[in-house]
Motif scaffolding. Structure first.
Motif, PDB file in Angstrom:
ATOM      1  N   PRO A  50       0.884  -1.106  -0.098  1.00 13.02           N
ATOM      2  CA  PRO A  50      -0.047   0.041  -0.054  1.00 13.02           C
ATOM      3  C   PRO A  50       0.816   1.276  -0.096  1.00 13.02           C
ATOM      4  O   PRO A  50       1.952   1.304   0.745  1.00 13.02           O
ATOM      5  N   LEU A  51       0.354   2.086  -0.611  1.00 13.83           N
ATOM      6  CA  LEU A  51       1.006   3.279  -0.948  1.00 13.83           C
ATOM      7  C   LEU A  51       0.119   4.442  -0.801  1.00 13.83           C
ATOM      8  O   LEU A  51      -0.936   4.642  -1.036  1.00 13.83           O
ATOM      9  N   MET A  52       0.791   5.775  -0.115  1.00 10.16           N
ATOM     10  CA  MET A  52       0.090   6.714   0.134  1.00 10.16           C
ATOM     11  C   MET A  52       0.725   8.215  -0.286  1.00 10.16           C
ATOM     12  O   MET A  52       2.130   8.220   0.413  1.00 10.16           O
ATOM     13  N   ILE A  53       0.310   9.149  -1.029  1.00  7.55           N
ATOM     14  CA  ILE A  53       1.125  10.307  -1.438  1.00  7.55           C
ATOM     15  C   ILE A  53       0.249  11.465  -0.921  1.00  7.55           C
ATOM     16  O   ILE A  53      -0.912  11.522  -1.068  1.00  7.55           O
ATOM     17  N   VAL A  54       0.911  12.258   0.037  1.00  8.61           N
ATOM     18  CA  VAL A  54       0.406  13.409   0.467  1.00  8.61           C
ATOM     19  C   VAL A  54       1.037  14.676  -0.018  1.00  8.61           C
ATOM     20  O   VAL A  54       2.049  14.817   0.481  1.00  8.61           O
ATOM     21  N   ARG A  55       0.417  15.434  -0.676  1.00 13.17           N
ATOM     22  CA  ARG A  55       0.909  16.552  -1.182  1.00 13.17           C
ATOM     23  C   ARG A  55       0.870  17.815  -0.147  1.00 13.17           C
ATOM     24  O   ARG A  55      -0.010  17.851   0.742  1.00 13.17           O
ATOM     25  N   LYS A  56       1.920  18.663  -0.295  1.00 19.22           N
ATOM     26  CA  LYS A  56       1.900  19.764   0.871  1.00 19.22           C
ATOM     27  C   LYS A  56       2.068  19.215   2.321  1.00 19.22           C
ATOM     28  O   LYS A  56       1.546  19.757   3.228  1.00 19.22           O
ATOM     29  N   ALA A  57       2.637  18.241   2.584  1.00 23.84           N
ATOM     30  CA  ALA A  57       2.845  17.542   4.024  1.00 23.84           C
ATOM     31  C   ALA A  57       3.737  18.494   4.597  1.00 23.84           C
ATOM     32  O   ALA A  57       3.532  18.573   5.972  1.00 23.84           O
ATOM     33  N   ALA A  58       4.724  19.167   3.900  1.00 22.51           N
ATOM     34  CA  ALA A  58       5.647  20.059   4.521  1.00 22.51           C
ATOM     35  C   ALA A  58       6.052  21.117   3.604  1.00 22.51           C
ATOM     36  O   ALA A  58       6.983  20.993   2.781  1.00 22.51           O
ATOM     37  N   GLY A  59       5.208  22.145   3.213  1.00 22.29           N
ATOM     38  CA  GLY A  59       5.259  23.252   2.477  1.00 22.29           C
ATOM     39  C   GLY A  59       5.381  22.624   1.027  1.00 22.29           C
ATOM     40  O   GLY A  59       4.310  21.845   0.486  1.00 22.29           O
ATOM     41  N   LYS A  60       6.219  22.561   0.214  1.00 16.67           N
ATOM     42  CA  LYS A  60       6.373  22.316  -1.098  1.00 16.67           C
ATOM     43  C   LYS A  60       6.603  20.720  -1.189  1.00 16.67           C
ATOM     44  O   LYS A  60       6.925  19.953  -2.339  1.00 16.67           O
ATOM     45  N   ALA A  62       6.172  16.565  -0.514  1.00 17.71           N
ATOM     46  CA  ALA A  62       5.102  15.477  -0.543  1.00 17.71           C
ATOM     47  C   ALA A  62       5.581  14.481   0.429  1.00 17.71           C
ATOM     48  O   ALA A  62       6.838  14.349   0.124  1.00 17.71           O
ATOM     49  N   SER A  63       4.767  13.908   0.750  1.00 17.96           N
ATOM     50  CA  SER A  63       5.076  12.663   1.819  1.00 17.96           C
ATOM     51  C   SER A  63       4.732  11.510   1.010  1.00 17.96           C
ATOM     52  O   SER A  63       3.776  11.368   0.138  1.00 17.96           O
ATOM     53  N   ILE A  64       5.576  10.614   1.007  1.00 19.71           N
ATOM     54  CA  ILE A  64       5.488   9.292   0.329  1.00 19.71           C
ATOM     55  C   ILE A  64       5.456   8.163   1.216  1.00 19.71           C
ATOM     56  O   ILE A  64       6.863   7.928   1.860  1.00 19.71           O
ATOM     57  N   TRP A  65       4.597   7.309   1.576  1.00 17.65           N
ATOM     58  CA  TRP A  65       4.430   6.438   2.589  1.00 17.65           C
ATOM     59  C   TRP A  65       4.187   5.163   2.022  1.00 17.65           C
ATOM     60  O   TRP A  65       3.128   4.751   1.384  1.00 17.65           O
ATOM     61  N   PHE A  66       5.029   4.126   2.270  1.00 13.89           N
ATOM     62  CA  PHE A  66       4.978   2.766   1.765  1.00 13.89           C
ATOM     63  C   PHE A  66       4.536   2.179   3.122  1.00 13.89           C
ATOM     64  O   PHE A  66       5.372   1.945   4.057  1.00 13.89           O
ATOM     65  N   GLU A  67       3.416   1.585   3.193  1.00 13.36           N
ATOM     66  CA  GLU A  67       2.863   1.028   4.347  1.00 13.36           C
ATOM     67  C   GLU A  67       3.023  -0.562   4.347  1.00 13.36           C
ATOM     68  O   GLU A  67       1.777  -1.454   4.439  1.00 13.36           O
ATOM     69  N   SER A  68       4.180  -0.858   4.542  1.00 13.93           N
ATOM     70  CA  SER A  68       4.366  -2.249   4.882  1.00 13.93           C
ATOM     71  C   SER A  68       6.045  -2.543   5.009  1.00 13.93           C
ATOM     72  O   SER A  68       6.721  -1.729   4.775  1.00 13.93           O
ATOM     73  N   GLU A  69       6.065  -3.648   5.715  1.00 13.37           N
ATOM     74  CA  GLU A  69       7.698  -3.785   6.071  1.00 13.37           C
ATOM     75  C   GLU A  69       8.086  -4.818   4.897  1.00 13.37           C
ATOM     76  O   GLU A  69       9.300  -5.039   4.981  1.00 13.37           O
ATOM     77  N   ALA A  70       7.422  -4.899   3.755  1.00 13.80           N
ATOM     78  CA  ALA A  70       7.876  -5.802   2.609  1.00 13.80           C
ATOM     79  C   ALA A  70       8.371  -5.066   1.601  1.00 13.80           C
ATOM     80  O   ALA A  70       8.397  -5.497   0.285  1.00 13.80           O
ATOM     81  N   THR A  71       8.876  -3.750   2.048  1.00 11.63           N
ATOM     82  CA  THR A  71       9.483  -2.972   0.578  1.00 11.63           C
ATOM     83  C   THR A  71      10.820  -3.620   0.433  1.00 11.63           C
ATOM     84  O   THR A  71      11.226  -4.414   1.178  1.00 11.63           O
ATOM     85  N   PRO A  72      11.404  -2.974  -0.668  1.00 12.28           N
ATOM     86  CA  PRO A  72      12.622  -3.281  -0.925  1.00 12.28           C
ATOM     87  C   PRO A  72      13.732  -2.619  -0.130  1.00 12.28           C
ATOM     88  O   PRO A  72      14.822  -3.116  -0.075  1.00 12.28           O
ATOM     89  N   TRP A  73      13.222  -1.782   0.785  1.00  4.23           N
ATOM     90  CA  TRP A  73      14.499  -1.026   1.452  1.00  4.23           C
ATOM     91  C   TRP A  73      13.911  -1.326   3.038  1.00  4.23           C
ATOM     92  O   TRP A  73      12.846  -1.487   3.527  1.00  4.23           O
ATOM     93  N   ALA A  74      14.950  -1.392   3.990  1.00  7.04           N
ATOM     94  CA  ALA A  74      14.993  -2.012   5.220  1.00  7.04           C
ATOM     95  C   ALA A  74      14.629  -0.522   6.103  1.00  7.04           C
ATOM     96  O   ALA A  74      13.936  -0.707   6.989  1.00  7.04           O
TER      97      ALA A  74
END
Length: 127
Positions: A50-60, A62-74
């Protein structure tokens, strides 16, 4: 140690570049329509993430949130390094997990990650 989810920040101007890079290097990205400043979807790599993008999360930024521990990144930092190298843009991430009990000072500590490396900085996010 593997984080339970991954969150990075990228300037909004570069979200299309991020999606293209994810498609090319991780897997298909299916995104739903924008609902205000939020867009949800799924990254299809080795697992459906699951993925969520939130525009203007901190000014210009965007937050990109990968909602899983199964990502390619630790960790957030691993993801930020990969994305920064992949699209040649600055990516920001938290220095690590944060809990309310740690106090506000730790919540403002972040990494700026570029192709030249990373540096810690204080990011005073405004509500």
């Amino acid at each position: 140690m593997r984080q339970p989810d991954i969150e990075i920040y990228l300037k909004e101007d570069f979200l299309d570049e991020l999606n293209g890079w994810l498609e090319q290097h991780v897997g298909r990205v299916d995104l739903g329509p924008w609902s205000g400043t939020t867009r949800r979807g799924t990254l299809h790599g080795d697992a459906a993430i699951p993925l969520m993008i939130v525009r203007k999360a901190a000014g210009k930024w965007a937050s990109i949130w990968f909602e899983s521990e199964a990502t390619p990144w630790a960790t957030d930092l691993d993801c930020a390094r990969a994305v920064a190298a992949g699209i040649n843009r600055e990516v920001r991430c938290s220095i690590g997990g944060w809990e309310e009990a740690q106090g506000e000072a730790d919540a403002d500590r972040w990494y700026k990650v570029t192709t030249e490396g990373e540096e810690e900085f204080t990011w005073a996010l405004k509500p």
